[in-house]
Write a protein that holds these residues in place. Structure first.
Motif, PDB file in Angstrom:
ATOM      1  N   THR A 235       5.243   8.721  -3.987  1.00 35.68           N
ATOM      2  CA  THR A 235       3.743   8.449  -3.994  1.00 35.68           C
ATOM      3  C   THR A 235       4.229   7.732  -4.863  1.00 35.68           C
ATOM      4  N   LEU A 236       5.110   7.849  -6.092  1.00 31.18           N
ATOM      5  CA  LEU A 236       5.802   6.319  -6.631  1.00 31.18           C
ATOM      6  C   LEU A 236       5.459   4.634  -5.844  1.00 31.18           C
ATOM      7  N   PHE A 237       6.145   5.240  -4.454  1.00 34.34           N
ATOM      8  CA  PHE A 237       6.646   3.852  -3.747  1.00 34.34           C
ATOM      9  C   PHE A 237       5.053   3.264  -3.570  1.00 34.34           C
ATOM     10  N   ALA A 238       4.622   4.236  -2.437  1.00 34.28           N
ATOM     11  CA  ALA A 238       2.881   4.006  -2.654  1.00 34.28           C
ATOM     12  C   ALA A 238       2.027   3.553  -3.597  1.00 34.28           C
TER      13      ALA A 238
ATOM     14  N   VAL B 175       8.307   1.182   2.836  1.00 37.46           N
ATOM     15  CA  VAL B 175       8.174   1.631   4.081  1.00 37.46           C
ATOM     16  C   VAL B 175       9.542   2.661   4.282  1.00 37.46           C
ATOM     17  N   LEU B 176      10.642   1.663   3.581  1.00 37.73           N
ATOM     18  CA  LEU B 176      12.170   2.859   3.331  1.00 37.73           C
ATOM     19  C   LEU B 176      11.954   3.997   2.924  1.00 37.73           C
ATOM     20  N   VAL B 177      11.321   4.758   2.231  1.00 37.80           N
ATOM     21  CA  VAL B 177      11.319   5.973   1.764  1.00 37.80           C
ATOM     22  C   VAL B 177      10.489   6.949   2.801  1.00 37.80           C
ATOM     23  N   PHE B 178       9.202   6.576   3.267  1.00 35.02           N
ATOM     24  CA  PHE B 178       8.251   6.830   4.014  1.00 35.02           C
ATOM     25  C   PHE B 178       8.855   7.459   4.810  1.00 35.02           C
TER      26      PHE B 178
END
Length: 201
Positions: A92-95, A62-65
């Motif tokens: 993408t990696l955090f997804a 969420v923070l990355v997005f």
């Protein structure tokens, strides 16, 4: 349309889902809305922290997005060194991490719903009285659980919330994986024309 804008939209949607997951898992520690005397009487799946896992783990994607809000779509046009493709690749990696967390919550919830709750039986022992989801279609079986009060609908409702929440999170994270890959390959915008440019990034 900007792939970064899509990621921000997905991040905003994941926030309430993560909150629901955390709250549902916390409430599972109070079967029937009551404080239980012995924690060993709680169902094993409650201690697997499916909702907490997907909720806390979902904070990172969420923070990355949402952090992609600083990547203005127009700023990428003609600027190959702006780092937008790397930012989309990171999202993408955090997804993927979010997908794993949501998948864990989904599986734990599905197992618990099928297994049923641990409760006090007529023979004064704490055990799992149901088998292979038989109680789901026959509410008369719920009377097997004498304590805690209303533990069957309580667990069923909360684990169902976790199941649905985890399923939606998995779909959203899968969408971001595809969106992030597109952003990595094509840049933050599908076409600079959306910002007044003349061609693709």
């Amino acid at each position: 349309m900007c792939t970064g804008g899509c990621a921000r939209c997905l991040g905003g949607t994941l926030i309430p889902l993560a909150v629901f997951g955390v709250l549902a898992n916390i409430l599972l520690f109070f079967p029937g809305g009551k404080v239980i005397d012995d924690n060993s009487h709680l169902s094993d799946e409650v201690w697997y922290f499916g909702g907490i896992g997907s909720g806390i783990l979902m904070i990172f994607p969420v923070l990355v997005f949402l952090g992609l809000k600083n990547n203005d779509c127009c700023g990428c046009c003609g600027n190959a060194g702006c780092g937008k493709r790397f930012a989309m690749f990171t999202s993408t990696l955090f997804a993927v991490i979010g997908f794993v967390g949501a998948g864990y919550s989904f599986v734990v919830s599905a197992i618990s719903i099928n297994k049923g709750p641990k409760c006090l039986l007529a023979n004064s022992t704490w055990d799992y009285p149901f088998h292979s989801g038989d109680y789901l279609s026959d509410q008369a079986l719920w009377s097997k659980c004498e304590q805690p009060p209303d533990v069957v609908p309580w667990n069923l409702t909360l684990f169902s919330i976790l199941l649905v929440t985890g399923g939606i999170q998995m779909v959203l994270c899968a969408i971001q994986v595809i969106n992030g890959l597109l952003g990595t390959l094509c840049g933050d915008c599908q076409c600079c024309g959306c910002c007044g440019g003349d061609g693709p990034v």
